[in-house]
Motif scaffolding. Structure first.
Motif, PDB file in Angstrom:
ATOM      1  N   ASN A   1       0.852  -1.187   0.000  1.00  0.00           N
ATOM      2  CA  ASN A   1       0.000   0.000   0.000  1.00  0.00           C
ATOM      3  C   ASN A   1       0.894   1.246   0.000  1.00  0.00           C
ATOM      4  OD1 ASN A   1      -1.797   2.122   0.459  1.00  0.00           O
ATOM      5  ND2 ASN A   1      -3.087   0.912   1.826  1.00  0.00           N
ATOM      6  N   PRO A   2       0.994   1.953  -1.127  1.00  0.00           N
ATOM      7  CA  PRO A   2       1.896   3.114  -1.190  1.00  0.00           C
ATOM      8  C   PRO A   2       1.441   4.295  -0.343  1.00  0.00           C
ATOM      9  CG  PRO A   2       0.560   2.994  -3.177  1.00  0.00           C
ATOM     10  CD  PRO A   2       0.260   1.753  -2.396  1.00  0.00           C
ATOM     11  N   GLU A   3       0.220   4.241   0.161  1.00  0.00           N
ATOM     12  CA  GLU A   3      -0.322   5.364   0.925  1.00  0.00           C
ATOM     13  C   GLU A   3      -0.402   5.074   2.424  1.00  0.00           C
ATOM     14  OE1 GLU A   3      -1.068   8.470  -0.224  1.00  0.00           O
ATOM     15  OE2 GLU A   3      -0.073   7.751  -2.026  1.00  0.00           O
ATOM     16  N   VAL A   4       0.525   4.255   2.917  1.00  0.00           N
ATOM     17  CA  VAL A   4       0.639   4.028   4.360  1.00  0.00           C
ATOM     18  C   VAL A   4       2.096   4.241   4.739  1.00  0.00           C
ATOM     19  CG1 VAL A   4       0.376   2.420   6.273  1.00  0.00           C
ATOM     20  CG2 VAL A   4      -1.264   2.383   4.391  1.00  0.00           C
ATOM     21  N   PHE A   5       2.331   5.225   5.599  1.00  0.00           N
ATOM     22  CA  PHE A   5       3.682   5.575   6.030  1.00  0.00           C
ATOM     23  C   PHE A   5       3.907   5.067   7.451  1.00  0.00           C
ATOM     24  CE2 PHE A   5       6.393   8.789   8.240  1.00  0.00           C
ATOM     25  CZ  PHE A   5       7.588   8.465   7.611  1.00  0.00           C
ATOM     26  N   VAL A   6       4.975   4.290   7.631  1.00  0.00           N
ATOM     27  CA  VAL A   6       5.328   3.733   8.938  1.00  0.00           C
ATOM     28  C   VAL A   6       6.714   4.236   9.315  1.00  0.00           C
ATOM     29  CG1 VAL A   6       5.676   1.633  10.288  1.00  0.00           C
ATOM     30  CG2 VAL A   6       3.959   1.662   8.453  1.00  0.00           C
ATOM     31  N   ALA A   7       6.871   4.671  10.562  1.00  0.00           N
ATOM     32  CA  ALA A   7       8.167   5.183  10.997  1.00  0.00           C
ATOM     33  C   ALA A   7       8.408   4.831  12.457  1.00  0.00           C
ATOM     34  CB  ALA A   7       8.247   6.694  10.807  1.00  0.00           C
ATOM     35  N   GLY A   8       9.679   4.810  12.823  1.00  0.00           N
ATOM     36  CA  GLY A   8      10.070   4.575  14.210  1.00  0.00           C
ATOM     37  C   GLY A   8      10.937   5.699  14.727  1.00  0.00           C
ATOM     38  N   ASP A   9      10.605   6.206  15.888  1.00  0.00           N
ATOM     39  CA  ASP A   9      11.384   7.259  16.548  1.00  0.00           C
ATOM     40  C   ASP A   9      11.578   8.471  15.642  1.00  0.00           C
ATOM     41  OD1 ASP A   9      12.772   8.173  18.862  1.00  0.00           O
ATOM     42  OD2 ASP A   9      14.665   7.841  17.810  1.00  0.00           O
ATOM     43  N   LEU A  10      10.530   8.861  14.931  1.00  0.00           N
ATOM     44  CA  LEU A  10      10.582  10.029  14.046  1.00  0.00           C
ATOM     45  C   LEU A  10       9.864  11.195  14.718  1.00  0.00           C
ATOM     46  CD1 LEU A  10      11.417  10.944  11.130  1.00  0.00           C
ATOM     47  CD2 LEU A  10       9.046  10.478  10.479  1.00  0.00           C
ATOM     48  N   LEU A  11      10.509  12.353  14.749  1.00  0.00           N
ATOM     49  CA  LEU A  11       9.883  13.523  15.372  1.00  0.00           C
ATOM     50  C   LEU A  11       8.649  13.956  14.584  1.00  0.00           C
ATOM     51  CD1 LEU A  11      12.896  15.766  16.455  1.00  0.00           C
ATOM     52  CD2 LEU A  11      11.122  14.813  17.947  1.00  0.00           C
ATOM     53  N   TRP A  12       7.577  14.121  15.301  1.00  0.00           N
ATOM     54  CA  TRP A  12       6.313  14.581  14.718  1.00  0.00           C
ATOM     55  C   TRP A  12       6.069  16.003  15.211  1.00  0.00           C
ATOM     56  CZ3 TRP A  12       1.054  12.350  16.821  1.00  0.00           C
ATOM     57  CH2 TRP A  12      -0.012  13.125  16.332  1.00  0.00           C
ATOM     58  N   TYR A  13       6.112  16.954  14.260  1.00  0.00           N
ATOM     59  CA  TYR A  13       5.809  18.355  14.567  1.00  0.00           C
ATOM     60  C   TYR A  13       4.350  18.593  14.183  1.00  0.00           C
ATOM     61  CZ  TYR A  13      10.814  19.156  15.093  1.00  0.00           C
ATOM     62  OH  TYR A  13      12.127  19.115  15.519  1.00  0.00           O
ATOM     63  N   ALA A  14       3.553  18.975  15.151  1.00  0.00           N
ATOM     64  CA  ALA A  14       2.111  19.059  14.923  1.00  0.00           C
ATOM     65  C   ALA A  14       1.659  20.424  14.426  1.00  0.00           C
ATOM     66  CB  ALA A  14       1.350  18.712  16.209  1.00  0.00           C
ATOM     67  N   VAL A  15       2.386  21.495  14.763  1.00  0.00           N
ATOM     68  CA  VAL A  15       1.918  22.849  14.469  1.00  0.00           C
ATOM     69  C   VAL A  15       3.021  23.628  13.760  1.00  0.00           C
ATOM     70  CG1 VAL A  15       1.014  24.993  15.416  1.00  0.00           C
ATOM     71  CG2 VAL A  15       0.422  22.810  16.505  1.00  0.00           C
ATOM     72  N   GLU A  16       2.693  24.172  12.603  1.00  0.00           N
ATOM     73  CA  GLU A  16       3.665  24.974  11.877  1.00  0.00           C
ATOM     74  C   GLU A  16       4.014  26.237  12.681  1.00  0.00           C
ATOM     75  OE1 GLU A  16       4.395  26.897   7.430  1.00  0.00           O
ATOM     76  OE2 GLU A  16       2.374  26.234   8.029  1.00  0.00           O
ATOM     77  N   GLY A  17       5.292  26.523  12.734  1.00  0.00           N
ATOM     78  CA  GLY A  17       5.745  27.696  13.467  1.00  0.00           C
ATOM     79  C   GLY A  17       5.984  27.447  14.939  1.00  0.00           C
ATOM     80  N   SER A  18       5.725  26.223  15.392  1.00  0.00           N
ATOM     81  CA  SER A  18       5.910  25.894  16.818  1.00  0.00           C
ATOM     82  C   SER A  18       6.742  24.624  16.947  1.00  0.00           C
ATOM     83  CB  SER A  18       4.556  25.714  17.514  1.00  0.00           C
ATOM     84  OG  SER A  18       3.781  26.885  17.419  1.00  0.00           O
ATOM     85  N   PRO A  19       8.054  24.716  16.737  1.00  0.00           N
ATOM     86  CA  PRO A  19       8.901  23.516  16.775  1.00  0.00           C
ATOM     87  C   PRO A  19       8.970  22.867  18.153  1.00  0.00           C
ATOM     88  CG  PRO A  19      10.244  25.502  16.633  1.00  0.00           C
ATOM     89  CD  PRO A  19       8.829  25.934  16.414  1.00  0.00           C
ATOM     90  N   GLN A  20       8.513  23.564  19.170  1.00  0.00           N
ATOM     91  CA  GLN A  20       8.524  22.981  20.506  1.00  0.00           C
ATOM     92  C   GLN A  20       7.360  22.009  20.709  1.00  0.00           C
ATOM     93  OE1 GLN A  20       7.618  26.009  19.752  1.00  0.00           O
ATOM     94  NE2 GLN A  20       5.747  26.546  20.884  1.00  0.00           N
ATOM     95  N   ILE A  21       6.360  22.070  19.839  1.00  0.00           N
ATOM     96  CA  ILE A  21       5.209  21.162  19.958  1.00  0.00           C
ATOM     97  C   ILE A  21       5.527  19.923  19.131  1.00  0.00           C
ATOM     98  CG2 ILE A  21       2.731  20.882  19.611  1.00  0.00           C
ATOM     99  CD1 ILE A  21       2.425  23.882  19.796  1.00  0.00           C
ATOM    100  N   ARG A  22       6.118  18.957  19.783  1.00  0.00           N
ATOM    101  CA  ARG A  22       6.603  17.786  19.062  1.00  0.00           C
ATOM    102  C   ARG A  22       6.749  16.607  20.014  1.00  0.00           C
ATOM    103  NH1 ARG A  22      13.014  19.628  18.665  1.00  0.00           N
ATOM    104  NH2 ARG A  22      13.518  19.036  20.815  1.00  0.00           N
ATOM    105  N   PHE A  23       6.675  15.426  19.436  1.00  0.00           N
ATOM    106  CA  PHE A  23       7.019  14.190  20.132  1.00  0.00           C
ATOM    107  C   PHE A  23       7.495  13.198  19.084  1.00  0.00           C
ATOM    108  CE2 PHE A  23       4.761  15.483  24.048  1.00  0.00           C
ATOM    109  CZ  PHE A  23       5.679  15.007  24.978  1.00  0.00           C
ATOM    110  N   ALA A  24       8.259  12.216  19.513  1.00  0.00           N
ATOM    111  CA  ALA A  24       8.743  11.168  18.613  1.00  0.00           C
ATOM    112  C   ALA A  24       8.206   9.831  19.103  1.00  0.00           C
ATOM    113  CB  ALA A  24      10.268  11.148  18.576  1.00  0.00           C
ATOM    114  N   PRO A  25       7.058   9.402  18.587  1.00  0.00           N
ATOM    115  CA  PRO A  25       6.530   8.088  18.997  1.00  0.00           C
ATOM    116  C   PRO A  25       7.529   6.984  18.667  1.00  0.00           C
ATOM    117  CG  PRO A  25       4.909   9.338  17.719  1.00  0.00           C
ATOM    118  CD  PRO A  25       6.216  10.055  17.581  1.00  0.00           C
ATOM    119  N   ASP A  26       7.555   5.953  19.483  1.00  0.00           N
ATOM    120  CA  ASP A  26       8.431   4.819  19.176  1.00  0.00           C
ATOM    121  C   ASP A  26       8.079   4.239  17.807  1.00  0.00           C
ATOM    122  OD1 ASP A  26       9.923   5.031  21.480  1.00  0.00           O
ATOM    123  OD2 ASP A  26       8.603   3.713  22.626  1.00  0.00           O
TER     124      ASP A  26
END
Length: 270
Positions: A43-68
């Motif tokens: 399925n080319p439209e399913v992205f899986v990642a490990g320990d990747l930083l997720w930035y939720a809000v543009e302009g706010s780099p402090q709002i982030r977490f890296a799910p396992d």
């Protein structure tokens, strides 16, 4: 006069924290990530990642977490330095996994829960391999709510099923196949290759036996043809002998008639 300078906002690709604090935590992260990638490989439209930083809000780099481990449906596969949600059609990862280690603090886990709940995670699974405890939360009526019974629970998004035993957690694909480590997958592949080679050898042996049977059948056919030819030749010789006997009889009868015409009685008639 004061000059204002617009500074480019930096979204670092790393938070400086290690992916895992120990081998057990790392093994579980890799197990889940790799098996989910295999599950959705087509399925080319399913992205899986490990320990990747997720930035939720543009302009706010402090709002982030890296799910396992995180899974984003509707986003293409491919390499990323981080998952910047506004660049991903504003699609939040729908499923996240956290594998606990002794270093995880309650305050940190509460912050993660609040982040995942606020920014749209639909399924959140937390496993502690040291204590063998599994918890899950599912988005219902807009909020992440605790799943009361995890043993046997099937993920609505992933289709995978969790089986929680006294010794460990087992995860199964929708087709019933168990999540396996890279080593176990390699061993299974090697065993499959060996079985395939054995089947090929058996097929080759069967082909050789079939060829031998075909040769024997051909030889038998040739022998039968030779016997038929000899029988035909014997029949021809018998017919020739009959013809010769008939000719000899005819000659004898003509000679006897000629002798009678001359007044000579053949001995056979005297």
């Amino acid at each position: 006069m004061t000059l204002s300078v617009d500074r480019e906002i930096i979204y670092p690709d790393s938070d400086g924290q290690p992916m895992a604090e120990n081998t057990l935590q790392y093994r579980w992260i890799v197990l889940i990530k790799e098996n989910l990638e295999l599950l959705f490989a087509d399925n080319p439209e399913v992205f899986v990642a490990g320990d990747l930083l997720w930035y939720a809000v543009e302009g706010s780099p402090q709002i982030r977490f890296a799910p396992d481990v995180m899974v984003a449906f509707g986003r293409p596969k491919g390499d990323r330095g981080s998952y910047q949600q506004w660049k991903e059609n504003n699609i939040a990862p729908q499923v996240v996994f956290e594998i606990l280690s002794p270093g995880n603090r309650l305050k940190e886990m509460v912050k993660k829960l609040q982040f995942y709940d606020r920014y749209g995670v639909e399924e959140y699974y937390i496993y502690d391999p040291d204590s063998n405890e599994l918890d899950g939360l599912l988005r219902q009526e807009g909020n992440l709510n605790v799943i009361e019974e995890m043993n046997g629970f099937a993920s609505p998004r992933l289709g995978i099923r969790f089986v929680w035993t006294a010794e460990t957690l087992e995860i199964y694909r929708p087709d019933g196949r168990k999540f396996l480590t890279t080593l176990e997958l390699e061993q299974r592949a090697e065993q499959a290759a060996q079985r395939a080679e054995q089947e090929a050898q058996r097929a080759e042996q069967a082909a050789q036996l079939a060829a031998q049977e075909a040769q024997r059948a051909e030889q038998a056919t040739q022998l039968a043809e030779q016997e038929a030819q000899r029988a035909e030749q014997a029949t021809q010789r018998a017919e020739q002998a009959t013809q010769l006997a008939e000719q000899a009889t005819q000659r004898a009868e003509r000679l006897a008639a000629q002798l009678r015409a001359l007044g000579i009685v053949p001995d056979s008639e005297g």
